[in-house]
Design a protein around this motif. Structure first.
Motif, mmCIF file in Angstrom:
data_model
loop_
_atom_site.group_PDB
_atom_site.id
_atom_site.type_symbol
_atom_site.label_atom_id
_atom_site.label_comp_id
_atom_site.label_asym_id
_atom_site.label_seq_id
_atom_site.Cartn_x
_atom_site.Cartn_y
_atom_site.Cartn_z
ATOM 1 N N PHE C 199 23.727 -1.112 -8.020
ATOM 2 C CA PHE C 199 22.514 -0.310 -8.164
ATOM 3 C C PHE C 199 22.268 0.056 -9.627
ATOM 4 O O PHE C 199 21.212 -0.200 -10.190
ATOM 5 N N MET C 200 23.295 0.636 -10.240
ATOM 6 C CA MET C 200 23.147 1.042 -11.632
ATOM 7 C C MET C 200 22.949 -0.162 -12.539
ATOM 8 O O MET C 200 22.126 -0.131 -13.462
ATOM 9 N N LEU C 202 21.634 -3.101 -11.928
ATOM 10 C CA LEU C 202 20.314 -3.728 -11.830
ATOM 11 C C LEU C 202 19.237 -2.827 -12.424
ATOM 12 O O LEU C 202 18.251 -3.305 -12.976
ATOM 13 N N GLN C 203 19.439 -1.530 -12.310
ATOM 14 C CA GLN C 203 18.460 -0.625 -12.903
ATOM 15 C C GLN C 203 18.411 -0.772 -14.417
ATOM 16 O O GLN C 203 17.379 -0.610 -15.038
ATOM 17 N N LEU C 204 19.586 -1.075 -14.979
ATOM 18 C CA LEU C 204 19.701 -1.140 -16.430
ATOM 19 C C LEU C 204 19.238 -2.482 -16.988
ATOM 20 O O LEU C 204 18.816 -2.578 -18.126
ATOM 21 N N SER C 205 19.322 -3.522 -16.150
ATOM 22 C CA SER C 205 19.200 -4.889 -16.669
ATOM 23 C C SER C 205 17.784 -5.426 -16.622
ATOM 24 O O SER C 205 16.915 -4.897 -15.930
ATOM 25 N N ALA C 222 15.644 -8.304 -12.589
ATOM 26 C CA ALA C 222 16.471 -7.263 -11.995
ATOM 27 C C ALA C 222 15.661 -6.384 -11.050
ATOM 28 O O ALA C 222 16.122 -6.016 -9.965
ATOM 29 N N ALA C 223 14.439 -6.070 -11.437
ATOM 30 C CA ALA C 223 13.612 -5.194 -10.618
ATOM 31 C C ALA C 223 13.332 -5.830 -9.258
ATOM 32 O O ALA C 223 13.327 -5.153 -8.225
ATOM 33 N N LEU C 226 16.387 -5.601 -7.033
ATOM 34 C CA LEU C 226 16.568 -4.238 -6.508
ATOM 35 C C LEU C 226 15.782 -4.051 -5.210
ATOM 36 O O LEU C 226 16.161 -3.276 -4.348
#
Lengths: 602, 291, 238
Positions: C199-200, C202-205, C222-223, C226
């Protein structure tokens, strides 16, 4: 690993015939002088070297220690046997003098082994190597200072009592007995020390007892070899048994390959014969020999048969089907009935590493049948708590009571025997052992035969191994769907099954309390769900009480009735899952506010 | 009193030699956790190189010392390259057995070339000073001073230089070191060069004090130096020095108090007792059990 | 301007009989964070090890158009690839300062730059600054992770491979580390991020790859990942 020779396996009787024929042949050959004396001498060296190599292999190969002073034990045996045959009995006292002398030599070497075994309780690896080396040097030095046995000049006067048939018989007996030792309960204990001593102790293996046994058995046969050697050469001196002799034995073991009977036999034969054949090279012989060894190590680091066994040397399991055995679960239930309400009580448990407080004033009450969760950030003292309960660390303060009895300062295997089993955060299986043997190590304290039963393959051994042990393991493996992998090496299992096997191995020790250290680490949500079901199931079927450390919150919340939260070694909260979820301190220290602050804009 | 002081001097001389050999052991062990059982034989090669440089080439002492040290270092590097490097990923015990094999090879190879003991001529004029009844020879002085210099130098290299830093990092985690851009092969080669070089220097020192040398001389002295390294705490440079002097002291004084045949007995028994009480040596750090 | 920095083609890695990676191909775009997610044993760490030369592989790995197959690990570092290994790989017997200095091993001729970067790392992680003379084995897990990332900055690579930087960290600390990674990325460094915490990560990438049993099963922005139901079910636990 095995060498598959099914043709030979199915004709195991051939082994007995060959042994018998071999013995008769040696009698005839030596009686009528059918072979050259030199060849006969080399053949006897081969036999003695097989005994030496195999006995060292027990310690170095099967137990995974590194003993470098084996000649010291050989010396004790040689001198012991010679004193008996020269000084105590006159030469014509009877035919029984020689076997008695050899056995006495073996026993004396076995007694000397205690000197090495005791340091091995605490230290291993390179330091134990030094201990054995020093032992070798000390034996040599002591012998040099005893005038009664000739001091540095050596000991003469033995008759040439070692003959080809005697050598053959002793070699066969040694191989048989050491094989029987290795393939038994205590032998599995020996293997567990090689694979992972820490995990072995957690499974109830009394590592001190096992090490003592292994050193004693190994040294006994080294002593026997020494006795034979002395009565073959008819002259021994302290120099005969110096570090160079020890090196020779080491070379034979590693040339043939460790952890293998076939290896030791091959190594001894090749080394002994080669060293004779290469005599033609004169002084260059000892230049070529080590060069060959180095080349072998480079191209085949495990030696010729390293960790591989010739089928003939593996015993066949004898299945007994006449009586019904007590099923594991019934036995477990009986135990469970004795339990009082409060199973585990921890009072003021505190542990310091140097000046660092890893766990401070920890208190806990755990009732039978409960599942309890321990959570907290890494380094908060969760695993330290488990290590304290299971005896790996000695607490600075505080006590642990199990079933009302204090277990605080017991050793890990004793605590396991009390009924506490555990798994490890980073999976500690006996990687090179089969799945079956992994579970069997867990049954270390469930057998009722001793090492002598095993070595002599008595009825007691056959009954216990053939029935209780094998049945119980089969049942456990079937119950957890591991039976397909029964003879697979543990290291080859996929990740999830390794975790499962570790739990099954712990169950085999028949615990009342099971400690699970991050059992769901590295599992995705669906695998974690399956594991939750499994834990529930074993709790009910085996009537267990369970403590579990986990980071997966869904796992902990769904499984545990009670949760205790640690932070920097201090309990910051304890209670039911719902209370924990909403506890302010827990959210701050561990759970954090939800979401990430750095969502990327695109 | 004078007698005891004289024995103290003997102890210092013997201890210094043990210490320098032990440094070589501890160097390789400290970095690679490998007991280089051939180290005693590298020491022997050092003594023979010293013999060649002195008796055949008539070189001055300082040059002899450098030739012996560099020559032995080169052989040490060759042994690492040919015998140990192929086994770097193999079980540790295979490497140790290989080391034993290399040792036996070196001994017997030298024996085949030079079957008789050799006498190393005097390298420095042997001057003795009389200090209130106490006789101090220049050889003793040179040996002790040299060993202290070597120790201080090695300590400096390991603690203060970038190569020393890389060696300590290698000892901690050989797999991660290349990720820092460091060539592991180069650092290991350097470690062996230094370790063997110390063996070569020790060989020269030994030949000064006890000029009769033979191809098997490295076995017993090698094992003893190894024990000195262990007593001090193997992997620890200061420990190796300390262990060397302790062993020198024990042997010297055991020889004074008892017949010389008891020397080994006393030395090894003391070692055993020490290891029972301090299983990691005097300056060694116990490894914490990771569960 | 999608500029491919690292291109992986048909990459396979085996340990004995066990195949850890079976024919993986994907590209890493310069300046982006690429997340690599998947279960334990899916082969994520093996992939990083192949890129940094720690294991032998079949197939092709091109960095700036140059095939790095067969290159020694320390040579690969000199090309600008920095690997922060699983478990952080801190040299515990070295001080914090020595760890950072060692990471600049190849920058012998740039003492000015090394000094500047050293100060930058200390600024970024004030907690390391307080402990420069301390043996790094005595650092806490979070501090060790900071040191590992600090070392990567000292190596001054253009591509940083991060193996599970949040492992064993409490959610609070993990947040902090992810913030730093974001900062490093904004400074222009390309990052390949392996994470359990999908989760973290993919949020960052910018970009994400999903691995299963040594194969690449899903790849995309990445979005998008998610929101992908498969990803959500298996890795996000929703």
């Amino acid at each position: 690993m095995r060498i598959h020779t099914d043709y030979l396996t199915s004709r195991r009787w051939l082994l007995f015939v060959l042994t018998g024929v071999g013995f008769i042949a040696t009698v005839i050959v030596s009686r009528f002088g059918l072979i050259d004396q030199y060849v006969e001498l080399v053949a006897m060296y081969v036999g003695i070297n097989i005994i030496l190599a195999l006995s060292l292999n027990l310690v170095n190969g099967y137990m995974g220690e590194f003993s470098v002073g084996h000649a010291g034990f050989m010396a004790v045996g040689a001198y012991g046997a010679s004193i008996l045959s020269v000084k105590v009995f006159s030469s014509s006292a009877g035919v029984w003098v020689f076997p008695l002398a050899v056995i006495t030599g073996g026993v004396m070497a076995a007694l000397a082994a205690v000197v090495v075994a005791i340091p091995s309780f605490k230290t291993r690896g390179d330091y134990l190597a030094i201990v054995t080396l020093s032992f070798n040097m000390i034996v040599k030095s002591v012998l040099e200072n005893i005038d009664a046995v000739g001091g540095p000049r050596g000991f003469l006067g033995m008759e040439k009592l070692t003959t080809l048939p005697w050598t053959f018989a002793w070699t066969v007996v040694s191989v048989w007995a050491i094989r029987n030792f290795v393939y038994s309960n205590i032998g599995r204990g020996v293997l567990s020390i090689r694979e992972d001593e820490t995990a072995g102790a957690a499974m109830g293996v009394d590592t001190r007892k096992v090490k003592l046994h292994a050193f004693v058995v190994s040294s006994f046969f080294a002593g026997v070899a020494g006795g034979l050697y002395a009565h073959l050469l008819q002259f021994i001196s302290p120099r005969t048994f110096d570090i160079i002799k020890s090196t020779e034995i080491l070379i034979m073991v590693y040339l043939g390959g460790v952890g293998s009977i076939a290896g030791s036999i091959t190594g001894a034969v090749i080394y002994t014969v080669l060293i004779e054949v290469l005599r033609v090279l004169g002084q260059w012989r000892m230049v070529i020999m080590p060069l060959l060894l180095v080349l072998l190590m480079i191209f085949r680091p495990k030696g010729i048969f390293g960790f591989m066994e010739f089928r003939w040397f593996e015993p066949v399991a004898r299945k007994k089907k006449d009586e019904a055995v007590v099923p594991y679960r019934a036995a477990a239930r009986e135990q469970a009935r004795e339990q009082a309400g409060e199973l585990l009580a921890i009072n003021g448990l505190t542990h310091y590493f140097g000046g660092l407080c890893a766990l401070s004033d920890f208190n806990l009450r755990l009732n039978s049948g409960q599942i309890m969760g321990i959570i907290g950030p890494n380094g908060s003292g969760k695993t330290t708590l488990f290590n304290l309960i299971s005896g790996y660390y000695r607490p600075t303060q505080g006590s642990v009571l199990f079933n009302g009895a204090e277990i605080t300062r017991m050793r890990p295997n004793e605590i396991n025997s009390c009924g506490i089993a555990r798994t490890f955060q980073n999976i500690r299986l006996f990687n090179n052992l089969t799945v079956t043997d992994n579970v069997k190590v867990g049954m270390f304290n469930s057998v009722n035969y001793n090492a002598a039963d095993a070595m002599l393959r008595t009825r007691r051994f056959n009954d216990c191994e053939g029935k209780e042990v094998s049945e119980c393991v089969r049942m456990l493996l079937e119950l957890f769907a591991l039976d397909k992998y029964a003879s697979e090496a543990a290291k080859n299992l996929p990740y999830g099954l390794k975790r499962r096997l570790e739990i099954v191995r712990a169950l085999a020790t028949r615990p009342q309390l099971l400690l699970l250290d991050e059992p769901a680490a590295g599992m995705n949500p669906s695998e974690t769900g399956a594991l939750m079901e499994l834990v529930h199931r074993i709790r009910d079927e085996f009537e267990l009480t369970i403590m579990v450390i986990e980071h997966h919150m869904s796992f902990i919340m769904g499984l545990c009735q009670r949760i205790q939260v640690l932070d920097f070694g201090v309990t910051i909260a304890a209670g039911a899952p719902d209370e924990i979820k909403s506890d302010k301190k827990v959210i701050e220290a561990y759970l954090g506010s939800s979401g990430v602050s750095t969502r990327r804009d695109k | 009193m004078v007698y005891i002081s004289q024995q103290l001097l003997n102890m210092l001389q013997l201890g210094s030699i043990y210490a320098v050999i032990a440094l070589g052991y501890t160097m390789v062990y400290g970095v690679l956790s490998l007991i280089n059982f051939a180290h005693g034989d590298l020491f022997m090669i050092g003594a023979f190189l010293c013999f060649i440089a002195t008796a055949k080439l008539h070189l001055p002492f300082v040059v002899v010392l450098v030739v012996a040290a560099i020559g032995t270092a080169a052989i040490g590097m060759a042994v690492e390259r040919l015998a140990y490097r192929p086994l770097r990923d193999a079980p540790k015990v295979s490497a140790i057995i290989t080391a034993l094999g290399v040792g036996v090879f070196i001994e017997n190879f030298t024996l085949a070339l030079s079957p008789y003991p050799r006498h190393v001529p005097e390298m420095l004029p042997n001057v003795s000073w009389n200090l209130g009844g106490l006789t101090v020879s220049s050889i003793q002085g040179v040996i002790v001073v040299l060993s202290v210099l070597l120790m201080v130098g090695l300590d400096f290299i390991v603690r203060k230089t970038r190569y020393g830093m890389a060696m300590r990092a290698l000892a901690w985690d050989i797999k991660t070191l290349p990720l820092m851009g460091v060539s592991v092969n180069a650092i290991i080669a350097l470690t062996f060069a230094i370790g063997a070089g110390f063996g070569g220097a020790a060989g020269t020192m030994y030949a000064m004090a006890f000029p009769v040398i033979d191809p098997y001389m490295g076995i017993m002295i090698g094992w003893k130096a190894f024990i000195a390294a262990v007593v001090g705490g193997i992997g620890s440079i200061r420990g190796a020095m300390l262990g060397g002097y302790i062993l020198g002291a024990v042997e010297t004084f055991a020889a004074v108090a008892l017949p010389s045949t008891y020397r080994d007995f006393i030395a090894f028994t003391l070692l055993l007792i020490l290891l029972i009480f301090r299983p990691n040596g005097i300056l060694g750090v116990p490894k914490t059990l990771k569960v | 301007m999608a500029n491919v920095l690292l291109s992986i083609k048909n990459l396979s890695v085996s340990y004995g009989n066990i195949k850890a990676l079976r024919g993986i191909s994907f590209d890493i775009i310069e300046g982006q964070i690429t997340a690599l997610i998947g279960a334990n044993g899916a082969g994520k760490s093996s992939l990083l090890r192949a890129v940094s030369g720690m294991v032998k592989f079949d197939g092709e790995i091109n960095y700036r158009g140059r095939n790095i197959k067969g290159m020694a690990a320390h040579k690969i570092v000199s090309m600008g690839i920095t690997h922060v290994p699983e478990g952080r790989g801190i040299f515990g017997s070295l001080t914090v300062r020595e760890n950072l200095t060692l990471a600049a091993w190849l920058r012998r001729n740039d003492p000015e730059g090394v000094k500047r970067d050293y100060e930058h790392v200390i600024e970024l992680f004030p907690r390391l600054g307080e402990r420069v003379g301390q043996l790094s084995a005595t650092l806490s897990g979070g501090e060790q992770q900071m040191l590992a990332i600090g070392r990567a900055l000292m190596s001054k690579g253009d591509l940083i491979l991060l193996d599970e930087p949040s492992m064993g960290l409490s959610p609070v600390l993990a947040d902090e580390i992810f913030g730093i990674i974001d900062e490093i990325s904004k400074a222009g460094v390309t990052i390949l991020l392996v994470e359990q915490n999908a989760f973290m990560a993919l949020q960052l990438s910018h970009h994400g790859c999903v691995m299963e049993n040594g194969e690449l099963t899903l790849e995309g922005a990445a979005a998008e990942l998610l929101d992908d139901p498969r990803v959500r079910q298996a890795y996000l636990g929703v």
